[in-house]
Scaffold this motif. Structure first.
Motif, PDB file in Angstrom:
ATOM      1  N   MET A   1       0.850  -1.180   0.000  1.00 29.31           N
ATOM      2  CA  MET A   1       0.000   0.000   0.000  1.00 29.31           C
ATOM      3  C   MET A   1       0.898   1.246   0.000  1.00 29.31           C
ATOM      4  N   SER A   2       0.625   2.165  -0.909  1.00 30.56           N
ATOM      5  CA  SER A   2       1.446   3.374  -0.996  1.00 30.56           C
ATOM      6  C   SER A   2       1.015   4.384   0.066  1.00 30.56           C
ATOM      7  N   PRO A   3       1.953   5.223   0.521  1.00 30.77           N
ATOM      8  CA  PRO A   3       1.631   6.188   1.564  1.00 30.77           C
ATOM      9  C   PRO A   3       0.641   7.242   1.043  1.00 30.77           C
ATOM     10  N   VAL A   4      -0.173   7.744   1.932  1.00 29.66           N
ATOM     11  CA  VAL A   4      -1.141   8.778   1.592  1.00 29.66           C
ATOM     12  C   VAL A   4      -0.469  10.131   1.793  1.00 29.66           C
ATOM     13  N   LEU A   5      -0.463  10.948   0.738  1.00 30.01           N
ATOM     14  CA  LEU A   5       0.144  12.268   0.811  1.00 30.01           C
ATOM     15  C   LEU A   5      -0.918  13.311   1.107  1.00 30.01           C
ATOM     16  N   ASP A   6      -0.576  14.247   1.928  1.00 32.25           N
ATOM     17  CA  ASP A   6      -1.448  15.388   2.187  1.00 32.25           C
ATOM     18  C   ASP A   6      -1.534  16.194   0.896  1.00 32.25           C
ATOM     19  N   LYS A   7      -2.763  16.465   0.426  1.00 36.72           N
ATOM     20  CA  LYS A   7      -2.911  17.163  -0.851  1.00 36.72           C
ATOM     21  C   LYS A   7      -2.245  18.543  -0.842  1.00 36.72           C
ATOM     22  N   ASP A   8      -2.101  19.177   0.320  1.00 35.60           N
ATOM     23  CA  ASP A   8      -1.483  20.493   0.394  1.00 35.60           C
ATOM     24  C   ASP A   8       0.041  20.442   0.257  1.00 35.60           C
ATOM     25  N   THR A   9       0.661  19.265   0.460  1.00 42.56           N
ATOM     26  CA  THR A   9       2.117  19.175   0.339  1.00 42.56           C
ATOM     27  C   THR A   9       2.555  19.157  -1.125  1.00 42.56           C
ATOM     28  N   LEU A  10       1.635  18.984  -2.053  1.00 39.44           N
ATOM     29  CA  LEU A  10       1.962  18.980  -3.468  1.00 39.44           C
ATOM     30  C   LEU A  10       2.004  20.389  -4.054  1.00 39.44           C
ATOM     31  N   TRP A  11       1.662  21.373  -3.238  1.00 37.84           N
ATOM     32  CA  TRP A  11       1.615  22.762  -3.683  1.00 37.84           C
ATOM     33  C   TRP A  11       2.761  23.569  -3.096  1.00 37.84           C
ATOM     34  N   ASP A  12       3.237  24.534  -3.849  1.00 37.98           N
ATOM     35  CA  ASP A  12       4.171  25.530  -3.345  1.00 37.98           C
ATOM     36  C   ASP A  12       3.385  26.463  -2.415  1.00 37.98           C
ATOM     37  N   ALA A  13       4.083  27.292  -1.672  1.00 41.12           N
ATOM     38  CA  ALA A  13       3.407  28.240  -0.776  1.00 41.12           C
ATOM     39  C   ALA A  13       2.626  29.272  -1.592  1.00 41.12           C
ATOM     40  N   TRP A  14       1.589  29.821  -0.976  1.00 43.18           N
ATOM     41  CA  TRP A  14       0.833  30.895  -1.620  1.00 43.18           C
ATOM     42  C   TRP A  14       1.745  32.104  -1.814  1.00 43.18           C
ATOM     43  N   GLY A  15       1.615  32.759  -2.954  1.00 46.82           N
ATOM     44  CA  GLY A  15       2.393  33.959  -3.246  1.00 46.82           C
ATOM     45  C   GLY A  15       1.805  35.173  -2.542  1.00 46.82           C
ATOM     46  N   SER A  16       2.444  36.300  -2.712  1.00 47.57           N
ATOM     47  CA  SER A  16       1.940  37.531  -2.099  1.00 47.57           C
ATOM     48  C   SER A  16       0.660  37.966  -2.821  1.00 47.57           C
ATOM     49  N   TRP A  17      -0.109  38.794  -2.150  1.00 51.32           N
ATOM     50  CA  TRP A  17      -1.368  39.288  -2.717  1.00 51.32           C
ATOM     51  C   TRP A  17      -1.074  40.336  -3.780  1.00 51.32           C
ATOM     52  N   SER A  18      -1.833  40.300  -4.855  1.00 48.66           N
ATOM     53  CA  SER A  18      -1.689  41.271  -5.940  1.00 48.66           C
ATOM     54  C   SER A  18      -2.220  42.628  -5.488  1.00 48.66           C
ATOM     55  N   GLU A  19      -1.919  43.624  -6.294  1.00 46.95           N
ATOM     56  CA  GLU A  19      -2.488  44.949  -6.071  1.00 46.95           C
ATOM     57  C   GLU A  19      -4.000  44.839  -6.249  1.00 46.95           C
ATOM     58  N   CYS A  20      -4.750  45.638  -5.525  1.00 43.86           N
ATOM     59  CA  CYS A  20      -6.208  45.616  -5.622  1.00 43.86           C
ATOM     60  C   CYS A  20      -6.639  46.098  -7.006  1.00 43.86           C
ATOM     61  N   SER A  21      -7.696  45.509  -7.540  1.00 44.85           N
ATOM     62  CA  SER A  21      -8.180  45.880  -8.872  1.00 44.85           C
ATOM     63  C   SER A  21      -8.803  47.272  -8.888  1.00 44.85           C
ATOM     64  N   ARG A  22      -9.153  47.804  -7.722  1.00 40.16           N
ATOM     65  CA  ARG A  22      -9.740  49.133  -7.623  1.00 40.16           C
ATOM     66  C   ARG A  22      -9.133  49.863  -6.429  1.00 40.16           C
ATOM     67  N   THR A  23      -9.179  51.187  -6.467  1.00 41.70           N
ATOM     68  CA  THR A  23      -8.669  51.973  -5.340  1.00 41.70           C
ATOM     69  C   THR A  23      -9.781  52.345  -4.368  1.00 41.70           C
ATOM     70  N   CYS A  24     -11.043  52.172  -4.776  1.00 38.47           N
ATOM     71  CA  CYS A  24     -12.183  52.448  -3.899  1.00 38.47           C
ATOM     72  C   CYS A  24     -13.389  51.685  -4.436  1.00 38.47           C
ATOM     73  N   GLY A  25     -14.439  51.615  -3.631  1.00 35.61           N
ATOM     74  CA  GLY A  25     -15.672  50.992  -4.090  1.00 35.61           C
ATOM     75  C   GLY A  25     -15.693  49.480  -4.037  1.00 35.61           C
ATOM     76  N   GLY A  26     -14.649  48.869  -3.535  1.00 39.18           N
ATOM     77  CA  GLY A  26     -14.578  47.413  -3.449  1.00 39.18           C
ATOM     78  C   GLY A  26     -13.953  46.806  -4.678  1.00 39.18           C
ATOM     79  N   GLY A  27     -12.881  46.100  -4.493  1.00 33.18           N
ATOM     80  CA  GLY A  27     -12.195  45.439  -5.590  1.00 33.18           C
ATOM     81  C   GLY A  27     -11.766  44.049  -5.169  1.00 33.18           C
ATOM     82  N   ALA A  28     -10.841  43.485  -5.918  1.00 33.40           N
ATOM     83  CA  ALA A  28     -10.363  42.138  -5.628  1.00 33.40           C
ATOM     84  C   ALA A  28      -8.851  42.081  -5.772  1.00 33.40           C
ATOM     85  N   SER A  29      -8.264  41.238  -4.951  1.00 26.82           N
ATOM     86  CA  SER A  29      -6.842  40.954  -4.991  1.00 26.82           C
ATOM     87  C   SER A  29      -6.705  39.436  -5.047  1.00 26.82           C
ATOM     88  N   TYR A  30      -5.646  38.931  -5.660  1.00 25.71           N
ATOM     89  CA  TYR A  30      -5.483  37.484  -5.757  1.00 25.71           C
ATOM     90  C   TYR A  30      -4.097  37.048  -5.317  1.00 25.71           C
TER      91      TYR A  30
END
Length: 156
Positions: free
Chosen positions: A1-30
């Protein structure tokens, strides 16, 4: 039986947040992360959060209208047009649909509006990556308001 890997260990760390899509009124960052496996990783490689949740000054203008007017210097059917926004499209609220002032011409000028554009005029729901995020979350997504996560499966 092969070992079970945590699905999160297959990913690199999350990068920094992008600049906001708007300066006011509510925007999104990724934030992005990279799959480290030679096979497909399970989960998402991009996550979103809301940002710039402060009111815009009264003279800032409407965000959707700004996107329509940005096409005024592009010929459509051989003519220049002054484009006005079309609001509250029940079929695709995150497409940039505009009408030419003084005519019945209605055109989809872009398949999606910029992130942070409101889906409907009387709602706080916003378009993120071409999808209307209802109440800060994609339809059917159970998550936190400040982290709007959209699933995308592919290798980077």
């Amino acid at each position: 039986m092969s070992p079970v890997l945590d699905k999160d260990t297959l990913w690199d760390a999350w990068g920094s947040w992008s600049e906001c899509s708007r300066t006011c009124g509510g925007g999104a960052s990724y934030s992005l992360r990279r799959c480290l496996s030679s096979k497909t990783c399970e989960g998402q490689n991009i996550k979103y959060r809301t940002c710039s949740n402060v009111d815009c000054p009264p003279d800032a203008g409407d965000f959707r209208a700004q996107q329509c007017s940005a096409h005024a210097d592009v010929r459509y059917l051989g003519q220049y047009h002054e484009w006005l926004p079309v609001y509250n499209d029940p079929d695709n609220p995150c497409a940039l649909k505009c009408k030419a002032k003084g005519s019945g011409l209605l055109v989809e000028l872009a398949p999606k509006v910029l992130d942070g554009t409101r889906c409907y005029t009387e709602s706080l729901d916003m378009c993120i990556s071409g999808v209307c995020q209802v109440g800060g979350k994609p339809r059917g997504f159970l998550g936190f308001f400040d982290c709007i996560c959209i699933v995308r499966h592919f290798l980077m």
